[in-house]
Write a protein that holds these residues in place. Structure first.
Motif, PDB file in Angstrom:
ATOM      1  N   LEU B 152       0.838  -1.209   0.000  1.00 49.51           N
ATOM      2  CA  LEU B 152       0.000   0.000   0.000  1.00 49.51           C
ATOM      3  C   LEU B 152       0.864   1.246   0.000  1.00 49.51           C
ATOM      4  N   LEU B 153       1.906   1.221   0.821  1.00 51.04           N
ATOM      5  CA  LEU B 153       2.778   2.391   0.879  1.00 51.04           C
ATOM      6  C   LEU B 153       3.459   2.605  -0.457  1.00 51.04           C
ATOM      7  N   PHE B 154       3.834   1.503  -1.046  1.00 52.93           N
ATOM      8  CA  PHE B 154       4.452   1.610  -2.361  1.00 52.93           C
ATOM      9  C   PHE B 154       3.522   2.329  -3.338  1.00 52.93           C
ATOM     10  N   VAL B 155       2.267   1.899  -3.326  1.00 53.89           N
ATOM     11  CA  VAL B 155       1.303   2.538  -4.216  1.00 53.89           C
ATOM     12  C   VAL B 155       1.121   4.013  -3.854  1.00 53.89           C
ATOM     13  N   VAL B 156       0.951   4.253  -2.575  1.00 52.67           N
ATOM     14  CA  VAL B 156       0.652   5.621  -2.135  1.00 52.67           C
ATOM     15  C   VAL B 156       1.778   6.571  -2.500  1.00 52.67           C
TER      16      VAL B 156
ATOM     17  N   MET C   1      10.510  17.788   3.176  1.00 50.82           N
ATOM     18  CA  MET C   1      10.302  17.239   4.514  1.00 50.82           C
ATOM     19  C   MET C   1       9.324  18.094   5.298  1.00 50.82           C
ATOM     20  N   PHE C   2       9.497  19.402   5.219  1.00 57.85           N
ATOM     21  CA  PHE C   2       8.611  20.253   6.011  1.00 57.85           C
ATOM     22  C   PHE C   2       7.410  20.705   5.219  1.00 57.85           C
ATOM     23  N   GLU C   3       7.399  20.376   3.960  1.00 58.32           N
ATOM     24  CA  GLU C   3       6.221  20.713   3.163  1.00 58.32           C
ATOM     25  C   GLU C   3       5.266  19.535   3.237  1.00 58.32           C
ATOM     26  N   ILE C   4       4.240  19.680   4.059  1.00 59.83           N
ATOM     27  CA  ILE C   4       3.315  18.559   4.274  1.00 59.83           C
ATOM     28  C   ILE C   4       2.359  18.478   3.092  1.00 59.83           C
ATOM     29  N   GLY C   5       2.299  17.295   2.484  1.00 61.82           N
ATOM     30  CA  GLY C   5       1.397  17.134   1.345  1.00 61.82           C
ATOM     31  C   GLY C   5       0.459  15.969   1.537  1.00 61.82           C
ATOM     32  N   LEU C   6      -0.192  15.684   0.466  1.00 63.62           N
ATOM     33  CA  LEU C   6      -1.189  14.607   0.517  1.00 63.62           C
ATOM     34  C   LEU C   6      -0.560  13.285   0.947  1.00 63.62           C
ATOM     35  N   THR C   7       0.628  13.018   0.407  1.00 65.58           N
ATOM     36  CA  THR C   7       1.246  11.715   0.633  1.00 65.58           C
ATOM     37  C   THR C   7       1.479  11.455   2.121  1.00 65.58           C
ATOM     38  N   HIS C   8       1.855  12.496   2.823  1.00 64.09           N
ATOM     39  CA  HIS C   8       2.094  12.321   4.256  1.00 64.09           C
ATOM     40  C   HIS C   8       0.865  11.750   4.935  1.00 64.09           C
ATOM     41  N   TYR C   9      -0.274  12.376   4.625  1.00 57.06           N
ATOM     42  CA  TYR C   9      -1.504  11.915   5.277  1.00 57.06           C
ATOM     43  C   TYR C   9      -1.853  10.509   4.838  1.00 57.06           C
ATOM     44  N   LEU C  10      -1.609  10.241   3.555  1.00 52.84           N
ATOM     45  CA  LEU C  10      -1.972   8.917   3.061  1.00 52.84           C
ATOM     46  C   LEU C  10      -1.141   7.836   3.731  1.00 52.84           C
ATOM     47  N   VAL C  11       0.104   8.178   3.998  1.00 53.80           N
ATOM     48  CA  VAL C  11       0.978   7.196   4.661  1.00 53.80           C
ATOM     49  C   VAL C  11       0.433   6.887   6.054  1.00 53.80           C
ATOM     50  N   VAL C  12       0.109   7.942   6.764  1.00 57.45           N
ATOM     51  CA  VAL C  12      -0.438   7.739   8.111  1.00 57.45           C
ATOM     52  C   VAL C  12      -1.698   6.895   8.032  1.00 57.45           C
ATOM     53  N   ALA C  13      -2.554   7.249   7.067  1.00 61.08           N
ATOM     54  CA  ALA C  13      -3.826   6.529   6.948  1.00 61.08           C
ATOM     55  C   ALA C  13      -3.568   5.062   6.657  1.00 61.08           C
ATOM     56  N   THR C  14      -2.621   4.808   5.762  1.00 60.70           N
ATOM     57  CA  THR C  14      -2.333   3.419   5.399  1.00 60.70           C
ATOM     58  C   THR C  14      -1.864   2.625   6.618  1.00 60.70           C
ATOM     59  N   LEU C  15      -0.949   3.237   7.336  1.00 60.65           N
ATOM     60  CA  LEU C  15      -0.405   2.515   8.484  1.00 60.65           C
ATOM     61  C   LEU C  15      -1.509   2.241   9.506  1.00 60.65           C
ATOM     62  N   LEU C  16      -2.351   3.239   9.728  1.00 58.91           N
ATOM     63  CA  LEU C  16      -3.430   3.060  10.693  1.00 58.91           C
ATOM     64  C   LEU C  16      -4.351   1.936  10.227  1.00 58.91           C
ATOM     65  N   PHE C  17      -4.612   1.941   8.960  1.00 60.52           N
ATOM     66  CA  PHE C  17      -5.479   0.927   8.369  1.00 60.52           C
ATOM     67  C   PHE C  17      -4.927  -0.473   8.597  1.00 60.52           C
ATOM     68  N   VAL C  18      -3.659  -0.621   8.272  1.00 60.15           N
ATOM     69  CA  VAL C  18      -3.053  -1.947   8.379  1.00 60.15           C
ATOM     70  C   VAL C  18      -2.974  -2.377   9.838  1.00 60.15           C
ATOM     71  N   MET C  19      -2.664  -1.416  10.700  1.00 60.64           N
ATOM     72  CA  MET C  19      -2.627  -1.770  12.118  1.00 60.64           C
ATOM     73  C   MET C  19      -3.993  -2.214  12.596  1.00 60.64           C
ATOM     74  N   GLY C  20      -5.028  -1.582  12.071  1.00 61.86           N
ATOM     75  CA  GLY C  20      -6.380  -1.997  12.431  1.00 61.86           C
ATOM     76  C   GLY C  20      -6.617  -3.440  12.034  1.00 61.86           C
ATOM     77  N   ILE C  21      -6.170  -3.797  10.855  1.00 68.81           N
ATOM     78  CA  ILE C  21      -6.362  -5.184  10.409  1.00 68.81           C
ATOM     79  C   ILE C  21      -5.582  -6.133  11.315  1.00 68.81           C
ATOM     80  N   PHE C  22      -4.405  -5.706  11.648  1.00 66.37           N
ATOM     81  CA  PHE C  22      -3.578  -6.543  12.532  1.00 66.37           C
ATOM     82  C   PHE C  22      -4.295  -6.769  13.863  1.00 66.37           C
ATOM     83  N   VAL C  23      -4.858  -5.684  14.376  1.00 69.28           N
ATOM     84  CA  VAL C  23      -5.584  -5.799  15.644  1.00 69.28           C
ATOM     85  C   VAL C  23      -6.753  -6.772  15.490  1.00 69.28           C
ATOM     86  N   MET C  24      -7.459  -6.660  14.361  1.00 65.82           N
ATOM     87  CA  MET C  24      -8.600  -7.550  14.150  1.00 65.82           C
ATOM     88  C   MET C  24      -8.178  -9.004  14.141  1.00 65.82           C
TER      89      MET C  24
END
Lengths: 811, 210, 104
Positions: B152-156, C1-24
């Motif tokens: 996913l990160l790769f894609v993102v 690095m200090f210019e926050i863009g879309l990708t930054h948020y998407l990375v956070v979202a992805t990680l949160l998502f995957v962690m959620g699955i892991f928790v499940m």
């Protein structure tokens, strides 16, 4: 908002508040007290109504007092222009009179109910139903008053449905009894049929007149008629049925009237009202005699300005049929409440008939007098039922006169009022003598003097009928004809020179006041109730002459009505007691007879006092309908000329022309009843055994088979059609497939059975079985039944899919 | 990793909230006066401060999420979840979605979490009950999730999003929400209303005592 | 690095998502699974809001959808807790591994 409008609103909201109180805290308030809580609410309404009525009566300039105030509830943006749906309070003579009548009658009935329901509210599921009854009554009171003050036909419809709901709840109040819940459903479903038509009419109003406000709709309607636009320009083909503009306008009127047919229980939807007597008797008095069923008549009065001559004729026909058949059925009923129910139907028929023939004030006047005396009679019957311990069969009563004198004599006043007791030539009479006979007088004028009035136009009915479906090319012809009408009515004017002048002034004021509120369209079309308004006269010129049978049937029923009412009264109160047990227990209680006396006074007062002239005023000011006819001498003279009224001198007194025909009907009808039932039921039984009479009696006992027909055609018909369809489906499709499969199988078996059997079938079967078992063992492994594993597998799948996608995209 | 690290992570949550309040006036001062007068947030060049805020929020979010993964105690998991949710709410503020942020705090952090805790209290014999998971399962889950995350990160990271270039971006207002819910989104809005009603009845029905 | 863009948020979202699955996957407690679901939904929500923000913000479609997601999540949580209680009532535990009576 002026003071009066606010008072009206408070009067509407007070019962709603009490409804909320009773709904949430009713079970804690307890048995007698919760009834008084509801009474407080309705007393507040009565106070407001009295305040408004006093203000209305004392006002000299009624046009200035009339108002439609409020706010826009929603503004729709449709058809390229903004259409507000207004939530506004209407204040005019009709509203004030009806409002006062409803609150007064319901106050009496609420008080009566406290006494009545004490013995009639048994517990269901351990819950006392006493407070629930008053809870529903308060909700009904709110809805009914809301219906009366709505200026928009949309909100009128909303409250219309609300009163229908309350009616359903209250008919089915003894829902633990099968017949009561059935009756409630029947009433509800029958009303739905009517309301469907209402809804269609409402849609037509909305689409073509582009407003819900009644005054505005009327103004638009007339403007469209004058210019030949809007609904009159419609040209529609539905299933090969051509509808011209006038026809569509007629359909709109009939659609709106369908609502009234349901609520006012007009033929063919009249079947629910007699069954509705399954509800508690105060409910029958309030909802199914005095107020809700009259709402249909009220609706017709409100939308009268949107009715084309054909639609009015349709209404008259329906009313005429209803009043006839129901009165005939009433003759043979033995249940005291059923007699009253059928007489209510018949009287409603008179009102609708009156509306149809244009007797606008007379029909409303009859509505109000009828509300008083019928509510009183129902309460009297409730008193009797309560006193006799739930016996409703009149054959078991008799001789109750001494046991319950107040009930007996107030009931007698009611009988006199419904019979139309009065002495022609003198101004003495009760209820129907003034109101019903006025309807009849108008019908007489429409039948026999119509040609004088409109220069022979009534003669060529065919021409009129064609004209009703006139297209654009006929429009010129119409104007010409209306010109003639102006001439004809102009002569009538000359006879009353000075009075007419003042009338014109008055009309001008009204026109001014209204055009200020209703904008340019109304102004262009011309306003005020003049009959030299070419547009009005143009519509009025298409009014038909009433066929003779439609005049004579109500006249005959005017003889029947006193008969069956007197029969009812005599069987109940006079003669000798026929059932000692019932007679022994009979008693009356003050909480219940006090309202009877109030209503009796109300009946007498309503016959003489302010209602009639005020309704005349309302007719002048509020109704600029194409045809409003009044004949009562009590209407102020100025009103006479402003309406497209009958200015014949002989018609001024309803009994002037009709004294020989209907003047003493009450005496004859009641006398006949006394003669037959003087000595108990023997004579009646003997008459029943006569050959033809027996058959007619049987027909009437079976309510002329309406219930049977509906049951057979609609209920069983629907069922059998559905059953037929499913049968057919079973036979053709399912059986067909099954047979086809069966035959096919047999053929295949015959053809190849030997080869398959003798060949390596066994080995194949074994191989398949073994491989299946092996595969299932394999597949079973991941089916752990543990949800977490499933999530893991799902995620793995997602990873694989994602990997595949990435691989494809990257490559 | 252990207790100390967890405590530090927990402490960061209120810290982040405090930080956001502290920076709010600074941001307002930066922005166009006419817009900030109307109380509308704009995307000024936040620069370093915005980056710091973002990293703080993201750190708290991910740290708390990771803590949830590791924790074996259901009550602690709920508390970490609060940290995650609050940090996500702050991230919404950073994304100029004020209303969503507030709703996130109220509905999620306020409502859903309480519901979870109630669920814990009503269903467990002891709040400290632990259910051990097999090591093999943990490893399998770890591998699958790591793979998933990696892809996913790769894609993102590699994807080119077709974005509109932003000039000054104006924050969303309540008016927009009100209009949107009653015009374009009326049908889903009504559907979701009905759904909530059904859920209310259904939840009450399922949870009732027989 | 200090210019926050879309990708930054998407990375956070992805990680949160995957962690959620892991928790499940790794929690045996039913409530724990619910927590995982909430994390997954939050991850998705961040995506919605972030895309909305970095698309010029001429409309708020993404935010409205995320509002719906939040509402649905609340509804889902209410139902899930009710289910958990029923589960507990029937099996006297909240260990989801015991709920395998329908296993093939």
């Amino acid at each position: 908002m002026g003071n009066y409008e606010i008072a009206l609103c408070i009067g509407v909201v007070a019962p709603l508040f009490m409804f909320a109180v009773l709904a949430f805290f009713g079970h804690r308030i307890g048995k007698p007290t919760s009834g008084w809580v509801a009474v407080i609410g309705v007393l507040a309404s009565l106070g407001c109504a009295t305040y408004v009525l006093a203000g209305w009566l004392s006002a000299t300039d009624k046009a200035a007092l009339m108002a439609t105030t409020g706010y826009d509830w929603v503004v729709l943006n449709l058809f390229g222009n903004e259409m507000p749906i207004e939530f506004k309070v209407k204040l005019d003579g009709l509203t004030v009179m009806m409002y006062f009548m409803v609150t007064l009658v319901s106050t009496c009935i609420f008080v009566f109910s406290i006494g009545y329901m004490a013995g009639h509210s048994d517990e269901v599921d351990g819950q006392c139903k006493f407070h629930r009854f008053f809870c529903y009554l308060s909700l009904f009171e709110f809805s009914m008053l809301g219906l009366l003050i709505s200026s928009s036909i949309f909100f009128l419809f909303v409250f219309w449905e609300l009163v229908g709901l309350c009616s359903y709840l209250l008919i089915g109040f003894y829902f633990d009894k099968k017949f009561a819940s059935n009756a409630a459903m029947k009433a509800f479903i029958t009303n739905r049929v009517g309301d469907f038509g209402f809804l269609l009419g409402l849609m037509l109003v909305f689409v073509f007149l582009q407003t819900f406000d009644l005054d505005q709709a009327a103004a638009n309607f007339r403007h469209q008629y004058a210019t030949g636009t809007g609904i009159f320009a419609a040209d529609i083909d539905i299933l090969g049925w051509h509808i011209s503009g006038m026809g569509l306008a007629t359909l709109m009127g009939i659609g709106l009237f369908c609502g009234a047919m349901g609520k006012s229980a007009q033929f063919p939807l009249h079947v629910w009202l007699p069954d509705a007597m399954a509800g508690p008797t105060p409910v029958s008095a309030l909802i199914h005699a005095a107020t809700m069923v009259a709402a249909g008549v009220y609706l017709v009065a409100r939308v009268f300005r949107l009715l084309t001559p054909d639609a009015q004729f349709f209404i008259a026909v329906i009313g005429c049929i209803t009043l006839t058949i129901t009165a005939l059925i009433a003759i043979v009923q033995v249940d005291i409440k059923k007699v009253l129910a059928y007489s209510t139907l018949s009287q409603l028929g008179y009102m609708i008939f009156g509306m149809g023939v244009g007797a606008w004030p007379a029909a409303l006047f009859h509505l109000i007098t009828h509300a008083f005396f019928k509510a009183m009679m129902f309460l009297g019957s409730g008193q009797v039922i309560e006193g006799c311990h739930h016996v409703q069969d009149m054959r078991k009563m008799g001789g109750l006169r001494k046991k319950m004198p107040v009930t007996c004599w107030t009931f007698f006043i009611g009988v006199l009022a419904i019979a139309g007791f009065g002495i022609p030539g003198m101004h003495i009479g009760l209820g129907g003598y003034f109101s019903k006979d006025e309807v009849l007088a108008v019908a007489y004028e429409r039948t026999y003097n119509w040609e004088d009035r409109f220069g022979g136009h009534g003669k060529d009915d065919e021409h009129g009928a064609e004209n009703a479906h006139s297209d654009a090319s006929r429009e010129d012809d119409l104007i010409l004809r209306s010109g003639k009408v102006i001439l004809a009515s102009g002569q009538a004017h000359d006879e009353h020179g000075t009075e007419e002048h003042s009338a014109d002034e008055h009309g001008a004021e009204a026109a001014h006041g209204e055009s200020a509120t209703h904008g340019a369209a109304a102004h262009d079309a011309g306003h005020g109730g003049h009959h030299d308004d070419p547009v009005l006269a143009g519509i009025a010129a298409q009014q038909r002459k009433i066929p003779k049978w439609m005049f004579w049937l109500p006249i005959i029923i005017a003889y029947v009505t006193p008969f069956y009412m007197m029969r009812c009264w005599w069987m109940t109160f006079m003669g000798k007691p026929r059932d000692e047990d019932v007679h022994h227990h009979a008693h009356e209680s003050p909480l219940m007879w006090a309202p009877l006396i109030v209503l009796a006074i109300g009946t007498v007062a309503a016959s003489y006092m302010m209602f009639r002239p005020q309704l005349g005023e309302a007719a002048v000011i509020a109704s600029d309908a194409p045809l409003v006819v009044a004949v009562d001498g009590e209407v102020p003279d100025k009103a006479q000329h402003e309406m497209l009224g009958l200015s014949h001198d002989k018609a001024k007194d309803p009994h002037g022309a009709l004294v020989g025909i209907v003047g003493f009907s009450w005496l004859i009808g009641m006398g006949l009843a006394v003669l037959i039932y003087r000595n108990g039921l023997e004579l009646a039984e003997r008459i029943k055994r006569l050959p033809l009479v027996g058959f007619i009696h049987w027909c009437l006992m079976e309510k002329l088979f309406f219930d049977h027909i509906y049951d057979t055609v609609l209920v069983k018909g629907t069922r059998s059609v559905l059953a037929g369809i499913s049968n057919l489906f079973d036979m053709l499709v399912i059986d067909g497939i099954a047979n086809l499969l069966g035959r096919g199988t047999v053929r295949i078996a015959e053809f190849s059975g030997n080869i398959m059997d003798t060949g390596g079938v066994d080995g194949l079967v074994d191989a398949i079985a073994e491989s299946t078992q092996g595969a299932s063992e394999m597949v079973r492994q991941p089916q752990t039944g543990k949800i977490r594993n499933y999530i893991l597998f799902g995620t793995t799948g997602a990873v694989l899919v994602l990997a595949a996608i990435i691989a494809v995209v990257m490559s | 990793m252990t207790l100390r690290l967890k405590k530090i992570l927990l402490l960061m949550t209120p810290l982040a909230i405090a930080l956001s309040f502290a920076t709010a006036p600074v941001q307002a001062a930066d922005t166009d006066l006419s817009l900030s007068d109307q109380g509308i947030q704009t995307s000024a060049d936040g620069g370093l401060l915005e980056a710091l805020m973002f990293y703080a929020c993201a750190g708290v979010t991910l740290a708390c999420g990771f803590a949830i993964c590791l924790s074996k105690n259901i009550v602690r998991m709920a508390v970490y979840l609060f940290g995650t949710l609050a940090a996500v709410a702050l991230m919404y503020f950073l994304l100029l979605a004020n209303f969503i942020g507030v709703i996130q705090l109220i509905v999620y952090a306020g409502g859903t979490l309480i519901l979870l805790i109630f669920g814990v209290m009503l269903t467990s014999k002891s709040p400290w009950a632990k259910f051990e998971v097999k090591r093999s399962e943990l490893i399998a889950a770890g591998i699958v999730c790591a793979l998933f995350a990696g892809m996913l990160l790769f894609v993102v990271v590699n994807a080119e999003w077709p974005l509109e270039t932003d000039a000054v971006v104006v924050g969303s207002s309540m008016t927009q929400f009100g209009t949107g819910l009653l015009t374009d989104y009326l049908v889903p809005f009504e559907a979701i209303s009905v759904l909530l009603l059904v859920v209310m009845i259904g939840a009450a029905y399922m949870a009732r005592q027989e | 690095m200090f210019e926050i863009g879309l990708t930054h948020y998407l990375v956070v979202a992805t990680l949160l998502f995957v962690m959620g699955i892991f928790v499940m996957i790794t929690k045996r407690n039913a409530i724990g699974i619910l927590i995982g679901v909430e994390m997954v939904l939050n991850g998705a929500n961040i995506n919605l809001v972030a895309f909305n923000r970095y698309n010029g913000m001429s409309n708020i479609d993404g935010q409205i959808v995320s509002l719906f997601v939040i509402v649905l999540a609340a509804a889902e949580a209410a139902l899930a807790v009710a289910i958990c209680m029923n589960f507990y009532k029937n099996l006297n535990t909240v260990d989801v591994d015991h709920g395998d009576t329908l296993a093939g």
